[in-house]
Every structure is written in C-alpha cells, then in structure tokens.
Design a protein around this motif. Structure first.
Motif, short mmCIF file in Angstrom:
data_model
loop_
_atom_site.label_atom_id
_atom_site.label_comp_id
_atom_site.label_asym_id
_atom_site.label_seq_id
_atom_site.Cartn_x
_atom_site.Cartn_y
_atom_site.Cartn_z
N GLN A 1 57.62 20.66 43.27
CA GLN A 1 58.74 19.79 43.63
C GLN A 1 58.57 18.39 43.04
O GLN A 1 59.55 17.78 42.58
N VAL A 2 57.34 17.89 43.04
CA VAL A 2 57.07 16.57 42.48
C VAL A 2 57.33 16.55 40.97
O VAL A 2 57.79 15.54 40.42
N CYS A 3 57.06 17.69 40.32
CA CYS A 3 57.11 17.74 38.85
C CYS A 3 58.37 18.40 38.31
O CYS A 3 58.39 18.83 37.15
N SER A 4 59.42 18.51 39.13
CA SER A 4 60.63 19.16 38.64
C SER A 4 61.86 18.33 38.99
O SER A 4 61.87 17.54 39.93
N ASP A 5 62.89 18.51 38.17
CA ASP A 5 64.15 17.79 38.37
C ASP A 5 65.31 18.77 38.14
O ASP A 5 65.50 19.24 37.01
N PRO A 6 66.06 19.11 39.20
CA PRO A 6 65.88 18.71 40.59
C PRO A 6 64.63 19.35 41.19
O PRO A 6 64.13 20.33 40.63
N PRO A 7 64.12 18.82 42.31
CA PRO A 7 62.91 19.36 42.91
C PRO A 7 63.08 20.84 43.28
O PRO A 7 64.06 21.21 43.92
N ARG A 8 62.13 21.66 42.84
CA ARG A 8 62.19 23.10 43.09
C ARG A 8 60.83 23.58 43.56
O ARG A 8 59.80 23.18 43.01
N LYS A 9 60.83 24.47 44.56
CA LYS A 9 59.59 25.10 44.99
C LYS A 9 59.27 26.27 44.05
O LYS A 9 59.95 26.48 43.05
N VAL A 10 58.25 27.03 44.38
CA VAL A 10 57.79 28.15 43.56
C VAL A 10 58.10 29.45 44.29
O VAL A 10 57.84 29.56 45.50
N SER A 11 58.62 30.44 43.58
CA SER A 11 58.83 31.74 44.20
C SER A 11 57.48 32.44 44.38
O SER A 11 56.54 32.20 43.62
N LYS A 12 57.41 33.30 45.39
CA LYS A 12 56.17 34.05 45.60
C LYS A 12 55.85 34.93 44.39
O LYS A 12 54.70 35.10 44.01
N GLN A 13 56.90 35.52 43.78
CA GLN A 13 56.68 36.37 42.60
C GLN A 13 56.01 35.58 41.48
O GLN A 13 55.08 36.06 40.83
N ALA A 14 56.49 34.35 41.24
CA ALA A 14 55.90 33.53 40.19
C ALA A 14 54.47 33.14 40.56
O ALA A 14 53.56 33.17 39.71
N PHE A 15 54.25 32.78 41.82
CA PHE A 15 52.92 32.35 42.26
C PHE A 15 51.87 33.43 42.01
O PHE A 15 50.73 33.14 41.63
N PHE A 16 52.25 34.69 42.22
CA PHE A 16 51.30 35.77 42.03
C PHE A 16 50.90 35.97 40.57
O PHE A 16 49.94 36.67 40.27
N LEU A 17 51.63 35.35 39.66
CA LEU A 17 51.29 35.42 38.24
C LEU A 17 50.31 34.33 37.82
O LEU A 17 49.72 34.41 36.73
N PHE A 18 50.13 33.32 38.65
CA PHE A 18 49.41 32.13 38.21
C PHE A 18 47.98 32.41 37.76
O PHE A 18 47.50 31.81 36.80
N GLY A 19 47.29 33.32 38.43
CA GLY A 19 45.92 33.64 38.03
C GLY A 19 45.86 34.18 36.62
O GLY A 19 45.00 33.80 35.82
N LYS A 20 46.79 35.07 36.28
CA LYS A 20 46.83 35.64 34.94
C LYS A 20 47.26 34.59 33.91
O LYS A 20 46.77 34.58 32.77
N ILE A 21 48.20 33.72 34.29
CA ILE A 21 48.61 32.64 33.38
C ILE A 21 47.40 31.76 33.04
O ILE A 21 47.18 31.40 31.88
N ARG A 22 46.60 31.45 34.05
CA ARG A 22 45.43 30.59 33.83
C ARG A 22 44.39 31.29 32.94
O ARG A 22 43.69 30.62 32.18
N GLU A 23 44.26 32.61 33.06
CA GLU A 23 43.33 33.33 32.19
C GLU A 23 43.64 33.07 30.72
O GLU A 23 42.75 32.75 29.92
N ILE A 24 44.90 33.26 30.35
CA ILE A 24 45.29 33.06 28.96
C ILE A 24 45.21 31.60 28.58
O ILE A 24 44.74 31.23 27.50
N ASP A 25 45.67 30.73 29.46
CA ASP A 25 45.69 29.30 29.19
C ASP A 25 44.30 28.77 28.88
O ASP A 25 44.12 27.98 27.94
#
Length: 248
Positions: free
Chosen positions: A110-134
C-alpha cells in the motif's frame, strides 16, 4: 517440435508446481522434450547449462513502486486475454515481495502503490519463488540474457493468432479436461506431439503445470530465434538493472 527446428542450445520452459519447478526441455538434436521436476530453481539452471534459453512463468523484475493494477507487464497483457484475465495476478513493488508475512506485504504494498493496493493471497504465495529467481539474477548478470519471463495464457493467446483460449485450464481449483485438451491441440499444431502428454505430469506437478511449461518451451524457442516481443513494448528495469517485461 524437433531438435532440427531449434537453435544450437537447450530450450527450457518452466512453471512453478507443488514440488518446486517443472521443466520441459528440448536439447539440440532431440525429437522429444524431456520433463524434470526440480526443488530449487538454481538446480534447474545448473542442470541445463550456461547456454540454455529458459522461459519461466514467474514475475521477473521488481519495481520500487507500482501505479495501477500491478507491474507494467501485467497491465500490458490483460487487455488481450478476455475471460482469461483472472490468471494474471498483480505483483506489487519489491519491498512487498521481500516481506516475510502477508500482513507486512500488504502494508508495504500500500505504501509503494498508487492508488494504495494490498496483495492478493494468490500473489503472496508466489513470492518465495519470485525471490528464488530474483536472487540468481542479482548475482549473475549473464543469466539476465537467457532467463525470460512469460505468461502461459498470454503465450497460448499469441500462438492462437492473438485469440485467448475459450475455456479455462481449471475450474474451482480442479483441472478442466476440456481446457487442457484445447491447449494440447494448440501445442500439437506448433510441434509438440499430443502423445507427449499421454503419460500425464511427473510426481509433484499437475497436468496444467505440464501444459504451461510446454507452452513456455515454445516461447523459449521463439526467443532464441529473436521472434518474441516485450510487453510493455518499452519496458523499465528495476534498481538492479533487471528487465521488467513479459515476453511473447
């Protein structure tokens, strides 16, 4: 799809799966792809060697801020997908993806988006895999030239003369046989024999994962031949110089 049709390097299509990552790969000279499941993305990259072209269904490149519904790539491909738009999750800014908890991720998004947006649970569950590649791309600049982001539903749309698939791969969380059959037929028309799917997915992956990794293999082949485009057409790079774009 035969080895005679490809450049002289390994082509790999990758999708996240329950056990980690499913890879459908075609080595030079082979006439039939191989299927492997890897627990870690780094092991997958090491297995296929320094000249492999890898197309993966996972967000690559994380902006410090987002404007609208996710990164530029998500916004660029949604208009093409019709009823399949729901398959495109909104990925937030880097700080949110690097958060350890869902609540922290929502607060930072929310702090880093315009307009402020939360994160969907589906997207959150991808974050570990995103970080692996990143983490791999931050550490190795050379990898950035051969590991590309793609999105299976958009890839199917591109291969289908920019017409989105008429039926979903899954309905209420269960694999939809009609949707899988439609995609297998399209893959066959582009050189992946439908018999390849006869044995089903390997342990730790589902049928939709196998189909998605297979279309990603075709994107890898297109990319190796210089046939892909980036979406958006003029993509940005993140703070580490990593391209923020879906290829198709």
């Amino acid at each position: 799809m035969s080895g005679d049709d490809q450049p002289g390097n390994v082509l790999v299509g990758v999708d996240g799966c329950r056990a980690g990552w499913i890879a459908v790969a075609l080595r030079p000279g082979d006439t039939r792809p191989e299927v492997r499941v890897f627990e870690r993305f780094a092991d997958l990259v090491a297995e296929f060697g320094p000249n492999a072209t890898i197309a993966v269904d996972m967000p690559i490149g994380l902006p410090d801020r987002t404007s609208g519904s996710g990164r530029g790539p998500e916004q660029a491909i949604r208009p093409y997908l019709g009823a399949r738009q729901s398959s495109v999750f909104s990925i937030p800014a880097r700080a949110a993806v690097e958060a350890e908890t869902y609540r922290e991720a929502c607060d930072l998004a929310q702090v880093c988006s315009d307009p402020p947006r939360k994160v969907s649970k589906q997207a959150f569950f991808l974050f570990g895999k995103i970080r692996e590649i990143d983490s791999l791309l931050q550490a190795d600049i050379a990898l950035r030239h051969r590991i590309i982001e793609c999105h299976p539903e958009f890839s199917f749309c591109r291969l289908n003369n920019m017409v989105p698939m008429a039926t979903p791969k899954k309905i209420r969380g269960a694999v939809n046989p009609e949707g899988i059959a439609q995609r297998v037929e399209l893959l066959a028309s582009h050189g992946i024999d439908s018999a390849f799917f006869g044995k089903g997915p390997p342990r730790g992956a589902a049928m939709d994962d196998l189909v998605d990794a297979s279309v990603n293999l075709l994107v890898a082949g297109r990319h190796a031949k210089g046939l892909t485009e980036t979406f958006p057409s003029h993509p940005m790079r993140d703070r580490y110089g990593i391209l923020i774009a879906i290829h198709g």
